[in-house]
Design a protein around this motif. Sequence first.
Motif, PDB file in Angstrom:
ATOM      1  N   GLU A 120       0.965  -1.252   0.033  1.00 51.66           N
ATOM      2  CA  GLU A 120       0.084  -0.017  -0.076  1.00 51.66           C
ATOM      3  C   GLU A 120       0.909   1.278   0.170  1.00 51.66           C
ATOM      4  O   GLU A 120       2.018   1.022   0.521  1.00 51.66           O
ATOM      5  N   ASP A 121       0.306   2.389  -0.543  1.00 50.14           N
ATOM      6  CA  ASP A 121       1.170   3.582  -0.573  1.00 50.14           C
ATOM      7  C   ASP A 121       0.724   4.115   0.880  1.00 50.14           C
ATOM      8  O   ASP A 121       0.124   3.536   1.573  1.00 50.14           O
ATOM      9  N   LEU A 122       1.301   5.436   0.847  1.00 47.74           N
ATOM     10  CA  LEU A 122       1.226   6.107   2.327  1.00 47.74           C
ATOM     11  C   LEU A 122      -0.244   6.475   2.484  1.00 47.74           C
ATOM     12  O   LEU A 122      -0.617   6.899   3.788  1.00 47.74           O
ATOM     13  N   ASP A 123      -1.061   6.578   1.451  1.00 46.72           N
ATOM     14  CA  ASP A 123      -2.480   7.058   1.631  1.00 46.72           C
ATOM     15  C   ASP A 123      -3.236   5.790   1.763  1.00 46.72           C
ATOM     16  O   ASP A 123      -4.607   6.107   1.963  1.00 46.72           O
ATOM     17  N   GLY A 124      -2.828   4.599   1.712  1.00 40.30           N
ATOM     18  CA  GLY A 124      -3.510   3.378   2.094  1.00 40.30           C
ATOM     19  C   GLY A 124      -4.264   2.680   0.688  1.00 40.30           C
ATOM     20  O   GLY A 124      -4.957   1.825   0.906  1.00 40.30           O
ATOM     21  N   ARG A 125      -3.841   3.072  -0.212  1.00 39.60           N
ATOM     22  CA  ARG A 125      -4.294   2.599  -1.595  1.00 39.60           C
ATOM     23  C   ARG A 125      -3.425   1.409  -2.134  1.00 39.60           C
ATOM     24  O   ARG A 125      -2.233   1.347  -1.877  1.00 39.60           O
ATOM     25  N   ARG A 126      -4.095   0.328  -2.439  1.00 38.04           N
ATOM     26  CA  ARG A 126      -3.415  -0.819  -2.900  1.00 38.04           C
ATOM     27  C   ARG A 126      -2.510  -0.573  -3.802  1.00 38.04           C
ATOM     28  O   ARG A 126      -3.169  -0.217  -5.080  1.00 38.04           O
ATOM     29  N   TRP A 127      -1.388  -1.071  -3.929  1.00 40.36           N
ATOM     30  CA  TRP A 127      -0.465  -0.453  -4.999  1.00 40.36           C
ATOM     31  C   TRP A 127      -0.258  -1.164  -6.095  1.00 40.36           C
ATOM     32  O   TRP A 127      -0.279  -0.401  -7.325  1.00 40.36           O
ATOM     33  N   TRP A 128      -0.704  -2.322  -6.358  1.00 36.08           N
ATOM     34  CA  TRP A 128      -0.678  -3.096  -7.542  1.00 36.08           C
ATOM     35  C   TRP A 128      -1.634  -2.818  -8.391  1.00 36.08           C
ATOM     36  O   TRP A 128      -1.818  -2.235  -9.702  1.00 36.08           O
ATOM     37  N   PRO A 129      -2.832  -2.884  -7.800  1.00 37.44           N
ATOM     38  CA  PRO A 129      -4.184  -2.292  -8.665  1.00 37.44           C
ATOM     39  C   PRO A 129      -4.161  -0.855  -9.007  1.00 37.44           C
ATOM     40  O   PRO A 129      -4.407  -0.634 -10.043  1.00 37.44           O
ATOM     41  N   LEU A 130      -3.378  -0.059  -8.142  1.00 31.85           N
ATOM     42  CA  LEU A 130      -3.262   1.371  -8.650  1.00 31.85           C
ATOM     43  C   LEU A 130      -2.278   1.467  -9.795  1.00 31.85           C
ATOM     44  O   LEU A 130      -2.410   2.314 -10.929  1.00 31.85           O
ATOM     45  N   THR A 131      -0.934   0.759  -9.826  1.00 32.40           N
ATOM     46  CA  THR A 131      -0.102   0.944 -10.931  1.00 32.40           C
ATOM     47  C   THR A 131      -0.412   0.070 -12.036  1.00 32.40           C
ATOM     48  O   THR A 131      -0.224   0.278 -13.073  1.00 32.40           O
ATOM     49  N   ASP A 132      -1.240  -1.022 -11.877  1.00 37.37           N
ATOM     50  CA  ASP A 132      -1.579  -1.784 -12.931  1.00 37.37           C
ATOM     51  C   ASP A 132      -0.255  -2.181 -13.911  1.00 37.37           C
ATOM     52  O   ASP A 132      -0.285  -1.721 -15.061  1.00 37.37           O
ATOM     53  N   PRO A 133       0.699  -2.926 -13.538  1.00 40.97           N
ATOM     54  CA  PRO A 133       1.821  -2.995 -14.331  1.00 40.97           C
ATOM     55  C   PRO A 133       1.690  -3.877 -15.534  1.00 40.97           C
ATOM     56  O   PRO A 133       2.202  -3.659 -16.480  1.00 40.97           O
TER      57      PRO A 133
END
Length: 387
Positions: free
Chosen positions: A75-88
């Motif tokens: 998760e980033d520092l705002d609590g957002r799930r990282w892999w869905p957010l960046t969608d590699p």
Amino acid sequence: MVGGEDGPTAATAGPLSGPDGPSPFGVDPDELPDGLVVADRDGLVVCFNTAAARLTGISPAAALGRPLEQALPLEDLDGRRWWPLTDPYGGPAIRSRQPERNLLLPGSNREVLVSARYVRTHPRGPVHRLVVALRGTEARRRTERAHAELIATVAHELRSPLTSVKGFTATLLNKWERFTDGQKRVMLETVNADADRVTRLIAELLDISRIDAGRLEVRRQVVDLSAAVRRQVAGKVAAGIPASRFDIRLAEDLPQQWADPDKVDQVLANLLENAVRHGEGTVTIEVAPAKEIVEPASWEQPGTAPRYLEGTAVTVSDEGGGIPEESMPRVFTRFWRGSKRGGTGLGLYIVKGIVEAHGGTIRIDRAPGGGARFRFILPAGVPEFMV
């Protein structure tokens, strides 16, 4: 070979490979100092090395073969799930990497520095392999603490002289005619001394910045170290230190010394100030030729080889209580203070930086009289640019 849907599914998955085949170095992922996580084209983890397990607290057995998002939830520092957010795997095909950033492992309060590389079969093709590097945050935290401590120290050291300067100048401006010439002189001398303190602190900060960046400039010319020692001692005596506190021992036939005269004066001034302020009894300054093999100090990089130095050695020792042996490795670090008698704790760090910028070395041990003994050697000989 690591990664790929055809590769083995194991924690260390064999030697790392490059674009042209197996690495000639045969590096095992578990030998890497940083965490390594590799996911194949389907997003399944095919490599999870020992460092990654140590940093995340996740075992390789629990991660291998699972989708990256589940095996390494971030998760980033705002609590957002990282892999869905960046969608590699589904994001823009022009991306090749994710820059390093601080991310969290949910539920564990662990922080890791994460960077990623998208490996594609061709420049705009689908992601063939996702390579994730993990690093601990301890080094960054130490750097941040050092910066915070530096700011706090500077603020504290600047506050006192600037308050004095402001107070005396305001008083003189508002009530000039009420003071005698003698009173005015005392106040102006105080303002001048405090302005010198601020100037010295700023010069120290600039030196630290250059030392840390490896950009400390040394302007070499022929220097008479014996004359420099006499000059520094004369300055201390003129400032009110009894001449009987100093014992100068100068050898004859010293080698020709090339060094930066201003930097040499700075080193001598710092060492003498340290001996006078924090030591006791007689301060002995010795200047003599030196030809010796210098062993690496305890604070130097492990594996550092001894080296031969030929030049001039300057030793400054006192008869005080000395420095505890367990504290000696910290003497040349920033903010180290051996007593509560003032100072920024930056002087000896700068001394070490200046001596090493000249190609020399500095050591500390216990003097025969029980006090601290600092000994630095500057290499002799004509500098390369003069040859």
